[in-house]
Design a protein around this motif. Structure first.
Motif, PDB file in Angstrom:
ATOM      1  N   GLN A 290      49.676   4.643  20.321  1.00  0.00           N
ATOM      2  CA  GLN A 290      50.781   3.949  20.989  1.00  0.00           C
ATOM      3  C   GLN A 290      50.748   2.445  20.701  1.00  0.00           C
ATOM      4  O   GLN A 290      51.770   1.824  20.400  1.00  0.00           O
ATOM      5  CB  GLN A 290      50.657   4.197  22.507  1.00  0.00           C
ATOM      6  CG  GLN A 290      51.805   3.698  23.347  1.00  0.00           C
ATOM      7  CD  GLN A 290      53.021   4.594  23.235  1.00  0.00           C
ATOM      8  OE1 GLN A 290      52.886   5.813  23.145  1.00  0.00           O
ATOM      9  NE2 GLN A 290      54.196   3.986  23.193  1.00  0.00           N
ATOM     10  N   ALA A 291      49.551   1.882  20.778  1.00  0.00           N
ATOM     11  CA  ALA A 291      49.427   0.428  20.614  1.00  0.00           C
ATOM     12  C   ALA A 291      49.837   0.005  19.203  1.00  0.00           C
ATOM     13  O   ALA A 291      50.549  -0.988  19.016  1.00  0.00           O
ATOM     14  CB  ALA A 291      48.003   0.000  20.911  1.00  0.00           C
ATOM     15  N   ALA A 292      49.395   0.784  18.229  1.00  0.00           N
ATOM     16  CA  ALA A 292      49.690   0.417  16.839  1.00  0.00           C
ATOM     17  C   ALA A 292      51.068   0.914  16.407  1.00  0.00           C
ATOM     18  O   ALA A 292      51.592   0.497  15.371  1.00  0.00           O
ATOM     19  CB  ALA A 292      48.609   0.986  15.921  1.00  0.00           C
ATOM     20  N   GLY A 293      51.653   1.820  17.188  1.00  0.00           N
ATOM     21  CA  GLY A 293      52.962   2.367  16.835  1.00  0.00           C
ATOM     22  C   GLY A 293      52.927   3.176  15.549  1.00  0.00           C
ATOM     23  O   GLY A 293      53.849   3.135  14.741  1.00  0.00           O
ATOM     24  N   ARG A 294      51.843   3.918  15.377  1.00  0.00           N
ATOM     25  CA  ARG A 294      51.734   4.755  14.173  1.00  0.00           C
ATOM     26  C   ARG A 294      50.865   5.969  14.473  1.00  0.00           C
ATOM     27  O   ARG A 294      50.190   6.024  15.501  1.00  0.00           O
ATOM     28  CB  ARG A 294      51.156   3.957  13.004  1.00  0.00           C
ATOM     29  CG  ARG A 294      49.771   3.461  13.304  1.00  0.00           C
ATOM     30  CD  ARG A 294      49.136   2.737  12.148  1.00  0.00           C
ATOM     31  NE  ARG A 294      47.689   2.898  12.248  1.00  0.00           N
ATOM     32  CZ  ARG A 294      46.811   2.341  11.442  1.00  0.00           C
ATOM     33  NH1 ARG A 294      47.206   1.605  10.426  1.00  0.00           N
ATOM     34  NH2 ARG A 294      45.520   2.543  11.607  1.00  0.00           N
ATOM     35  N   TRP A 295      50.911   6.933  13.562  1.00  0.00           N
ATOM     36  CA  TRP A 295      50.155   8.165  13.735  1.00  0.00           C
ATOM     37  C   TRP A 295      48.836   8.103  12.958  1.00  0.00           C
ATOM     38  O   TRP A 295      48.763   7.445  11.914  1.00  0.00           O
ATOM     39  CB  TRP A 295      50.964   9.358  13.205  1.00  0.00           C
ATOM     40  CG  TRP A 295      52.192   9.675  13.987  1.00  0.00           C
ATOM     41  CD1 TRP A 295      53.429   9.142  13.790  1.00  0.00           C
ATOM     42  CD2 TRP A 295      52.305  10.578  15.077  1.00  0.00           C
ATOM     43  NE1 TRP A 295      54.318   9.661  14.695  1.00  0.00           N
ATOM     44  CE2 TRP A 295      53.648  10.559  15.507  1.00  0.00           C
ATOM     45  CE3 TRP A 295      51.412  11.418  15.741  1.00  0.00           C
ATOM     46  CZ2 TRP A 295      54.111  11.340  16.553  1.00  0.00           C
ATOM     47  CZ3 TRP A 295      51.873  12.202  16.788  1.00  0.00           C
ATOM     48  CH2 TRP A 295      53.206  12.153  17.197  1.00  0.00           C
ATOM     49  N   ASP A 296      47.850   8.808  13.475  1.00  0.00           N
ATOM     50  CA  ASP A 296      46.623   9.078  12.705  1.00  0.00           C
ATOM     51  C   ASP A 296      46.684  10.568  12.397  1.00  0.00           C
ATOM     52  O   ASP A 296      46.497  11.405  13.285  1.00  0.00           O
ATOM     53  CB  ASP A 296      45.370   8.773  13.536  1.00  0.00           C
ATOM     54  CG  ASP A 296      45.369   7.326  14.023  1.00  0.00           C
ATOM     55  OD1 ASP A 296      45.791   6.448  13.252  1.00  0.00           O
ATOM     56  OD2 ASP A 296      44.958   7.097  15.180  1.00  0.00           O
ATOM     57  N   ILE A 297      46.949  10.881  11.152  1.00  0.00           N
ATOM     58  CA  ILE A 297      47.220  12.278  10.794  1.00  0.00           C
ATOM     59  C   ILE A 297      46.193  12.757   9.769  1.00  0.00           C
ATOM     60  O   ILE A 297      45.956  12.091   8.755  1.00  0.00           O
ATOM     61  CB  ILE A 297      48.631  12.408  10.168  1.00  0.00           C
ATOM     62  CG1 ILE A 297      49.716  12.060  11.185  1.00  0.00           C
ATOM     63  CG2 ILE A 297      48.837  13.779   9.553  1.00  0.00           C
ATOM     64  CD1 ILE A 297      50.042  13.136  12.175  1.00  0.00           C
ATOM     65  N   THR A 298      45.631  13.922  10.042  1.00  0.00           N
ATOM     66  CA  THR A 298      44.704  14.522   9.079  1.00  0.00           C
ATOM     67  C   THR A 298      45.443  15.563   8.246  1.00  0.00           C
ATOM     68  O   THR A 298      46.117  16.440   8.791  1.00  0.00           O
ATOM     69  CB  THR A 298      43.528  15.221   9.809  1.00  0.00           C
ATOM     70  OG1 THR A 298      42.930  14.275  10.670  1.00  0.00           O
ATOM     71  CG2 THR A 298      42.500  15.735   8.810  1.00  0.00           C
ATOM     72  N   LEU A 299      45.306  15.426   6.947  1.00  0.00           N
ATOM     73  CA  LEU A 299      45.910  16.391   6.033  1.00  0.00           C
ATOM     74  C   LEU A 299      44.807  17.239   5.419  1.00  0.00           C
ATOM     75  O   LEU A 299      43.797  16.698   4.949  1.00  0.00           O
ATOM     76  CB  LEU A 299      46.673  15.660   4.921  1.00  0.00           C
ATOM     77  CG  LEU A 299      47.731  14.648   5.369  1.00  0.00           C
ATOM     78  CD1 LEU A 299      48.385  14.003   4.153  1.00  0.00           C
ATOM     79  CD2 LEU A 299      48.780  15.325   6.238  1.00  0.00           C
ATOM     80  N   ASP A 300      45.008  18.559   5.442  1.00  0.00           N
ATOM     81  CA  ASP A 300      44.017  19.460   4.849  1.00  0.00           C
ATOM     82  C   ASP A 300      44.488  19.850   3.458  1.00  0.00           C
ATOM     83  O   ASP A 300      45.512  20.524   3.310  1.00  0.00           O
ATOM     84  CB  ASP A 300      43.870  20.749   5.688  1.00  0.00           C
ATOM     85  CG  ASP A 300      43.375  20.437   7.093  1.00  0.00           C
ATOM     86  OD1 ASP A 300      42.761  19.376   7.272  1.00  0.00           O
ATOM     87  OD2 ASP A 300      43.619  21.273   7.987  1.00  0.00           O
ATOM     88  N   GLY A 301      43.739  19.437   2.462  1.00  0.00           N
ATOM     89  CA  GLY A 301      44.088  19.785   1.083  1.00  0.00           C
ATOM     90  C   GLY A 301      43.467  21.107   0.690  1.00  0.00           C
ATOM     91  O   GLY A 301      42.427  21.490   1.241  1.00  0.00           O
ATOM     92  N   ALA A 302      44.105  21.805  -0.264  1.00  0.00           N
ATOM     93  CA  ALA A 302      43.592  23.107  -0.684  1.00  0.00           C
ATOM     94  C   ALA A 302      42.235  22.954  -1.365  1.00  0.00           C
ATOM     95  O   ALA A 302      41.440  23.889  -1.393  1.00  0.00           O
ATOM     96  CB  ALA A 302      44.576  23.769  -1.628  1.00  0.00           C
ATOM     97  N   ASP A 303      41.973  21.767  -1.914  1.00  0.00           N
ATOM     98  CA  ASP A 303      40.689  21.550  -2.583  1.00  0.00           C
ATOM     99  C   ASP A 303      39.561  21.353  -1.569  1.00  0.00           C
ATOM    100  O   ASP A 303      38.434  21.043  -1.926  1.00  0.00           O
ATOM    101  CB  ASP A 303      40.786  20.327  -3.504  1.00  0.00           C
ATOM    102  CG  ASP A 303      41.311  19.089  -2.755  1.00  0.00           C
ATOM    103  OD1 ASP A 303      41.476  19.179  -1.518  1.00  0.00           O
ATOM    104  OD2 ASP A 303      41.555  18.064  -3.402  1.00  0.00           O
ATOM    105  N   GLY A 304      39.887  21.535  -0.281  1.00  0.00           N
ATOM    106  CA  GLY A 304      38.863  21.409   0.754  1.00  0.00           C
ATOM    107  C   GLY A 304      38.697  19.986   1.231  1.00  0.00           C
ATOM    108  O   GLY A 304      37.933  19.710   2.148  1.00  0.00           O
ATOM    109  N   ARG A 305      39.424  19.052   0.608  1.00  0.00           N
ATOM    110  CA  ARG A 305      39.272  17.648   0.998  1.00  0.00           C
ATOM    111  C   ARG A 305      40.305  17.270   2.052  1.00  0.00           C
ATOM    112  O   ARG A 305      41.490  17.558   1.906  1.00  0.00           O
ATOM    113  CB  ARG A 305      39.443  16.746  -0.219  1.00  0.00           C
ATOM    114  CG  ARG A 305      38.149  16.650  -1.032  1.00  0.00           C
ATOM    115  CD  ARG A 305      38.277  15.646  -2.130  1.00  0.00           C
ATOM    116  NE  ARG A 305      39.410  15.957  -2.986  1.00  0.00           N
ATOM    117  CZ  ARG A 305      39.995  15.107  -3.804  1.00  0.00           C
ATOM    118  NH1 ARG A 305      39.586  13.877  -3.864  1.00  0.00           N
ATOM    119  NH2 ARG A 305      40.995  15.474  -4.568  1.00  0.00           N
ATOM    120  N   ASP A 306      39.841  16.608   3.098  1.00  0.00           N
ATOM    121  CA  ASP A 306      40.764  16.084   4.107  1.00  0.00           C
ATOM    122  C   ASP A 306      41.157  14.673   3.720  1.00  0.00           C
ATOM    123  O   ASP A 306      40.419  13.977   3.049  1.00  0.00           O
ATOM    124  CB  ASP A 306      40.084  16.040   5.482  1.00  0.00           C
ATOM    125  CG  ASP A 306      39.919  17.431   6.054  1.00  0.00           C
ATOM    126  OD1 ASP A 306      40.464  18.367   5.443  1.00  0.00           O
ATOM    127  OD2 ASP A 306      39.243  17.571   7.088  1.00  0.00           O
TER     128      ASP A 306
END
Ligand SMILES: Cc1cc2nc3c(=O)[nH]c(=O)nc-3n(C[C@H](O)[C@H](O)[C@H](O)COP(=O)(O)OP(=O)(O)OC[C@H]3O[C@@H](n4cnc5c(N)ncnc54)[C@H](O)[C@@H]3O)c2cc1C
Length: 601
Positions: A290-306
């Motif tokens: 909320q404070a930064a007005g942005r999301w912290d989003i984790t993406l799961d890649g098929a190569d196993g890397r986040d």
């Protein structure tokens, strides 16, 4: 048309233009002098105003003079709408019939503090207030067209290409595209989750507004959303209503596009529109800072890397067909055959010569049953409630506007100028017309015991069923005839006692054998996709997605939600083309500080 006799001027065209200009001038004058009651008085007492971002920065419908006056009073000081005139270079005013009402229909243009806008006016002759006949607005639609200073990068505003032309020794176009796609040293402004038609459409519109957008999709290839659907699938609506934003389909394409052809076009589209798409990448989860007005989003890649990204906006384009509904069926655990949801069904060949049950009689249920039958499977459909059936040709009546002659851009604006009460009226008429035209087919189904409806509770037909609940109808391409002939069996869910190892046992003790059960039972609301990825709190805050709210707008669709920075897009191809632009304009307006990402009251 009776209205034609009421027109002034030497020619009908002049008469129509005069009436429309008079109304627009009066509206302009009333707004300009702050007389919002006077402006609302130019509407029928029960007239409608639908605004697409121009006045409200939102998508809203106002019904009746009181609502209209209140909303004008609230928004006009900021909007400063003025200069209303018949839109040059667009379809001129016409006499038409809409939802059974004779009306003068005109496309107009005006200016706002944010940028140029346009709209649709539908006038009727009103003599009910005892003050003589007046042309009053039955329907007004207003729509933001551009944000001044941030115009779409098309036509005269197209990129000059200087940055990568003849840059000897420097980066060329491909180098720059690769850098843009990699997001190695920069963050996307917007993350779009889902790279099918809705995701690609919004990304294309955001791209033209200079908003850095990353699209992710969990599938391997762009277009898999269609490619991985069943073998026999072709679109159910015709090609000329299905164009994606900015890039119409080639004119030699078939009337009904086969799913793989559409899937391949999506790849071409993403490449041509220079969209940044990561395939084989899922939304792992995330939270809003909320404070930064942005999301912290984790993406799961098929190569196993986040990978963690920090977009200011997340657009869910995960489809109204995201999470399959697996019904709780008595005894299903005992069933020895195969069970699959229709979303996982590809083809029936492996069950040739065997027996199948298909639970659900909507579009997917019918198509799967027809495909199984064609593959040599002995198939029976199980009907649970009632279903609306329309032959595929009759169903095209919904898009009749697109056959009237005006270009797609004008038709899209005219289609958007349909407040909910007008939609209800129009869809009821179409539903009755389709029912009459399909009489023989429907009678045949009734004789066979198939339970029909016309879109309860108000007989609004198939499109309203789609908008209200995302299903419950079938556009028949031959399965109904197979049911009528008995080549595809029919059973009612209330006949069934329970599933047993060899099939189902009916309440009369009969065993109906089956090797396969396909559950064509639809999909969970998109709210559940949010719950699964962003958690309960966000899901509860926004509420259900799709289906109408009390005002007659689709819930949470293409407009600010209760969660700042969270947006939704979905729908058939015409929806994507019409509404992606308005969603993109709102996100751009938030980015430029013109619009508050928090939802309006
Ligand atoms: C059988 C069938 C036939 C249809 N026929 C027509 C038709 O003829 N004409 C028409 O206009 N409409 C039709 N529709 C309705 C509608 O157009 C389609 O459902 C269309 O696919 C919707 O597009 P979409 O982009 O909203 O969602 P979808 O096509 O459902 O795409 C959603 C995408 O999001 C991805 N995704 C989901 N969750 C995640 C996640 N967590 N992370 C990353 N990616 C994710 C999926 O992989 C998918 O690619 C049909 C629907 C069905 C089911």
């Amino acid at each position: 048309m009776a209205l034609a006799e009421e027109l002034p001027g030497a020619t009908p065209e002049e008469g129509l233009a005069e009436i429309v200009s008079d109304w627009l001038d009066a509206f302009d004058t009333a707004l300009g002098s702050g007389d919002t009651d006077g402006a609302a008085g130019l509407f029928l007492g029960d007239g409608h105003w639908r605004d697409l971002v121009a006045f409200t920065g939102h998508i809203r419908t106002m019904n009746g003079r009181h609502d209209i006056a209140a909303r004008l009073r609230q928004t006009q000081p900021g909007t400063q709408a003025k200069g209303f005139q018949i839109a040059p270079h667009r379809t001129p005013p016409r006499l038409v019939s809409r939802a059974g009402t004779e009306t003068i229909e005109a496309i107009f243009a005006f200016e706002t503090a944010t940028g140029p806008a346009n709209g649709v006016l539908r006038l009727v002759l009103d003599g009910e207030e005892g003050d003589g006949n007046h042309w009053r607005a039955w329907v007004l639609a207003t729509a933001l067209e551009q944000i001044t200073g941030h115009e779409e990068r098309i036509g005269a505003h197209r990129p000059d290409g200087e940055g990568y032309s003849r840059e000897f020794g420097g980066d060329n176009w491909l180098d720059l595209r690769n850098t843009a796609q990699a997001y190695a040293g920069h963050e996307p402004d917007v993350l779009v989750v889902g790279g099918a038609q809705a995701g690609l459409g919004i990304a294309a519109c955001l791209g033209q507004l200079g908003v850095d957008t990353l699209v992710i999709d969990r599938t391997e290839r762009i277009g898999d959303s269609w490619r991985l659907r069943y073998h026999a699938l072709a679109l159910h609506n015709q090609t000329h209503v299905n164009h994606l934003p900015y890039m119409p389909f080639p004119p030699n394409w078939p009337l009904y596009i086969p799913k793989d052809k559409l899937a391949n076009w999506f790849e071409t589209y993403a490449e041509s529109m220079e969209l940044n798409v990561w395939t084989a990448t899922s939304l792992g989860g995330g939270a809003y800072d909320q404070a930064a007005g942005r999301w912290d989003i984790t993406l799961d890649g098929a190569d196993g890397r986040d990978r963690v990204v920090h977009p200011r906006h997340v657009v869910f384009a995960t489809g109204v067909s995201g999470i399959p509904i697996h019904p709780d069926l008595p005894g299903l655990d005992d069933f020895a055959g195969d069970v699959m949801h229709s979303g996982a069904y590809l083809s029936g060949h492996q069950w040739a010569g065997r027996k199948a049950l298909v639970l659900g009689t909507g579009n997917s249920g019918h198509d799967v049953a027809q495909d199984l039958h064609a593959s040599g499977v002995d198939v029976t459909v199980i009907q649970r409630g009632t279903t609306l059936i329309a032959s595929i040709d009759e169903a095209q009546k919904i898009y009749a506007l697109y056959d009237e002659g005006p270009p797609t851009e004008d038709c899209d604006l005219l289609a958007a100028a349909s407040p909910y009460p007008v939609l209800v009226q129009g869809y009821q008429m179409m539903a009755r017309a389709m029912q009459a035209a399909d009489k023989d087919l429907l009678d045949g189904l009734t004789v066979r015991g198939f339970r029909l409806d016309l879109g309860p509770p108000d007989n609004t037909g198939l499109q309203m069923k789609y908008l209200r609940r995302g299903g419950g109808y079938c556009l028949n391409v031959g399965c109904s005839e197979l049911i009528i002939d008995g080549q595809v069996g029919l059973m009612h869910y209330d006949q069934i006692e329970r599933f047993v190892p060899e099939g189902v046992r009916l309440k009369d003790g009969t065993i109906v054998a089956a090797d396969l059960l396909v559950t064509a039972t639809g999909y969970e609301n998109q709210q559940e996709v949010v719950r699964a990825t962003l958690g309960d709190a966000v899901a509860e805050k926004i509420g259900p997605v799709w289906g109408f709210d009390g005002e007659g707008e689709l819930r949470n669709m293409w407009r600010r939600t209760a969660q700042p920075g969270l947006w939704f897009t979905a729908g058939g191809l015409p929806h994507v083309r019409i509404y992606s632009k308005f969603l993109a304009l709102q996100i751009k307006a938030c980015k430029e500080g013109i619009l508050d990402p928090a939802p309006p009251m």
